[in-house]
Design an enzyme around this catalytic site. Sequence first.
Site, PDB file in Angstrom:
ATOM      1  N   ASP A  86       0.808  -1.216   0.000  1.00 42.61           N
ATOM      2  CA  ASP A  86       0.000   0.000   0.000  1.00 42.61           C
ATOM      3  C   ASP A  86       0.845   1.270   0.000  1.00 42.61           C
ATOM      4  OD1 ASP A  86      -2.045  -1.802   0.335  1.00 42.61           O
ATOM      5  OD2 ASP A  86      -2.920  -0.796   2.080  1.00 42.61           O
ATOM      6  N   HIS A  88       3.610  -2.267   3.260  1.00 39.62           N
ATOM      7  CA  HIS A  88       3.688  -0.907   2.722  1.00 39.62           C
ATOM      8  C   HIS A  88       5.050  -0.682   2.070  1.00 39.62           C
ATOM      9  CE1 HIS A  88       0.528  -0.702   5.793  1.00 39.62           C
ATOM     10  NE2 HIS A  88       0.028   0.307   5.094  1.00 39.62           N
TER      11      HIS A  88
END
Length: 229
Positions: free
Chosen positions: A35, A181
């Site tokens: 992400d 992430h």
Amino acid sequence: MASAPIGLPRDITQGDAATITRVRTARPVVAMTFDDGPHASLTPQLLDILAVRGIRATFYVIGSRVVRHPDIMQRIADEGHEIGNHTWSHPSLSGMGDAAILSELDRTSHAIFDTVGRPPVTMRPPYGNLTSRQRLMVHGERNLPTILWSVDPEDWRRPGPGVVAERIVSRSHPGGVILAHDIQSGTVRAMPATLDTLMARGYQFVTVSELIGWPRWDTRRIRLAARQS
């Protein structure tokens, strides 16, 4: 012996057709998702790590970053990874009205399409914050299921590469959706050990679309909403 088929989650075929957190399957497959990118330096490093291992992941990108890093976006697509919608500005969507939510998603979908020539087919709300009603609305209005996760190493807390790797490895399971992430340097440093250990344990990596039994995202064509003036 034939592998057990990957079945769609109950809530994507009937009732709440909007949310996926994992897929029920006996096959040792997981979807690695990243992400908040693309990041100017960390995402290319991550792509190098994935390329060496022949792993395809799913990147939930922020629209405002997409337009700043078109070359990285093109590389993500060219190397066979899936690209998903993570909104334009990374707000908490649950407190927003429907029109504002759709604007965040539409702006990002158009940015992805303009950059790589195809639109995303799934979305992930920042922080996972989207109510059941909103998820149904997004699915109904834009045909985008909400992809959440079943493995969360909490890498945004920056616990260190070793901890991130241990959490992902110990919590992974068949049909899992792993959250990470690619804007966190510790996460990128954790990936070689994480991926190598999971592969040594027999896991195979697929994209989100493949995990839920859909055709590859780059072979699909969905209709984009009209651009806002």
